[in-house]
Enzyme design. Structure first.
Site, mmCIF file in Angstrom:
data_model
loop_
_atom_site.group_PDB
_atom_site.id
_atom_site.type_symbol
_atom_site.label_atom_id
_atom_site.label_comp_id
_atom_site.label_asym_id
_atom_site.label_seq_id
_atom_site.Cartn_x
_atom_site.Cartn_y
_atom_site.Cartn_z
ATOM 1 N N GLY A 171 0.907 -1.277 -0.008
ATOM 2 C CA GLY A 171 -0.031 -0.024 0.060
ATOM 3 C C GLY A 171 1.012 1.316 0.193
ATOM 4 N N GLY A 190 -0.227 4.447 0.275
ATOM 5 C CA GLY A 190 -1.036 5.396 0.853
ATOM 6 C C GLY A 190 -0.377 6.230 1.797
ATOM 7 N N GLY A 206 -0.414 5.781 5.294
ATOM 8 C CA GLY A 206 0.396 4.931 5.954
ATOM 9 C C GLY A 206 1.408 4.344 5.440
ATOM 10 C CB VAL A 208 -1.273 -7.926 -2.413
ATOM 11 C CG1 VAL A 208 -1.466 -8.887 -1.417
ATOM 12 C CG2 VAL A 208 0.224 -7.279 -2.463
ATOM 13 C CD GLU A 210 -14.742 17.927 2.375
ATOM 14 O OE1 GLU A 210 -13.975 18.348 3.359
ATOM 15 O OE2 GLU A 210 -14.295 16.990 1.833
ATOM 16 C CG ASP A 234 -8.840 3.986 6.029
ATOM 17 O OD1 ASP A 234 -8.966 4.626 7.239
ATOM 18 O OD2 ASP A 234 -9.224 4.489 5.028
ATOM 19 C CB ALA A 293 -4.820 11.455 5.824
#
Length: 429
Positions: A12, A14, A16, A80, A172, A301, A317
């Site tokens: 990942g 992102g 993290g 993966v 938003e 997450d 985040a």
């Protein structure tokens, strides 16, 4: 021959995963970062791509570029399919295998439709660049189709946009869509007027922004309604199809529905052969390791962990970035034979923007709303962007929108506009 370095595989790219990789820059280890896409995405601004305020290149950057100065990292693009915790290997869809000494799973979340996966083709969510550009195309095509539509009922349905979910993303999106539509219509379409546009925000709970202070939720509700957004509270969605959405006892005719109501963890628990929580997240130890598995960590997450006060670590985040840095320290401590430390999340506040000059911020110790909150929201997001060039471009884009109301990224991509309507496209799927 030098001894083999400890091999850390991060799945990942992102917030993290990227933070974990960067935190290991000076460690004497080998880092392999695997992601199914080649880019890191600044997801908090993804809705602005979907509503034509920003282009994809302003919120996403190649992972290789971001890690180009880090000699101990190798970036692989691959999907993966599983993890062999006995052989200590990450399994890839193409048959590839990546061995690990320590494994960090930072795979984020995916859309959750509460047992109604058939709704996904009618109500796309917003998690990827592809999602954002598809939604942007659908929004803009609806305006184009409405311009040509002679049937008044069908025309009204084309100009009605429904957002499911009153959290930050839904709020938003609702504000941005109504601003996009009215700015696009005014002076640019012959048969449409700004007041023809209808945006409906549907929330099953009794208030928008349920995780915020109630005072800020009330302010947000009033601000949305002043903008012209119709907010429906306390009504659960029971049906979505190509022509409508049913909530409570009402049926809303619309060809454009956007899902912002729920997320579920990626299939990490399944990969590890363990049971996740109700959302599929892996329950981790205090140091973010997985109970019963050696040298396997889950962050962001995909992880379920409670803070000292009993509240869950939120799926935002800043939490993922903090967890990424922490798990890097834990791995280094374990390599050195030192005891590991528990993860402690430091909450910086909750933020949500309502329109181009209004937002709400809950810092805990104080609350800010309105014009000042919008500027603070903008400064915070620009500060956390990865590159200086991007900060400049986004600042200029926001300034242009603030002064003129016009959005520069109103392009219909993935082919030219068809001679049919968005409804015809949905029917083919």
């Amino acid at each position: 021959m030098p001894p083999r370095r400890h091999r850390i595989v991060i799945v990942g790219g992102g917030f993290g995963g990227l933070s974990a990789a960067k935190a290991l820059a000076k460690a004497d280890v080998e880092v392999v970062l695997i992601d199914r896409r080649n880019h890191h995405l600044f997801q908090p601004l993804l809705y602005q791509v979907a509503t034509a305020a920003l282009s994809p290149s302003e919120v996403a950057w190649p992972i290789r570029h971001l890690l180009r100065y880090q000699d101990n990292v190798r970036v692989l693009m691959g999907t993966v399919s599983g993890v062999d915790t006995i052989a200590r290997q990450v399994l890839l869809e193409d048959g590839g295998q990546e061995p690990y000494d320590s494994l960090v799973l930072a795979t984020g979340a995916q859309h959750a439709y509460f047992g109604h996966d058939e709704w996904e083709k009618f109500a796309p969510g917003l998690k990827t660049v592809e999602d954002a550009t598809a939604i942007r195309r659908k929004l803009l095509l609806a305006l184009e189709a409405a311009e040509r539509e002679g049937d008044e009922v069908r025309r009204k349905a084309l100009l009605t946009f429904a957002i499911i979910g009153g959290g930050p993303t839904g709020v938003e999106m609702a504000g941005a869509i109504i601003e996009l539509g009215r700015a696009s219509i005014r002076g640019q379409f012959n048969t449409l007027a700004p007041e023809d546009l209808r945006v409906v925000l549907i929330e099953g709970g009794n208030r928008v922004l349920p995780n915020f202070d109630e005072e800020l939720s009330d302010y947000t509700l009033k601000a949305l309604r002043r903008m012209g957004v119709e907010v429906e509270l306390g009504k659960m969605v029971s049906q979505i199809d190509a022509e409508s959405v049913v909530f409570g006892d009402r049926r809303l005719e619309t060809h454009t529905v956007i899902w912002a109501a729920g997320v579920a963890a990626s299939p990490v628990a399944k990969w590890l052969g363990i049971e996740g929580d109700k959302a599929g997240r892996v329950k981790v130890n205090a140091d973010l390791s997985v109970p019963g598995l050696d040298d396997v960590y889950v962050i962001g997450d995909a992880a379920s962990l409670k803070q000292v006060d009993g509240k869950p670590v939120p799926g935002v985040a800043p939490a993922a970035k903090q967890a990424g840095r922490h798990v890097a320290r834990v791995i280094e401590q374990k390599i050195a034979g030192l005891p590991t430390q528990a993860f402690s999340y430091k909450h910086a506040g909750d933020l949500a923007t309502i329109g181009k000059s209004s937002a709400v911020i809950d810092f805990g110790f104080t609350k800010v709303r309105g014009w000042l909150a919008w500027w603070l929201w903008g400064i915070a997001h620009i500060y956390f962007l990865v590159e200086t060039r991007t900060r400049i471009f986004i600042t200029l884009s926001w300034l242009w929108i603030y002064l003129t109301g016009q959005r520069s990224a109103r392009l219909i991509t993935h082919g030219d506009a068809p001679s049919r309507t968005p409804l015809d496209e949905v029917d083919e799927n």
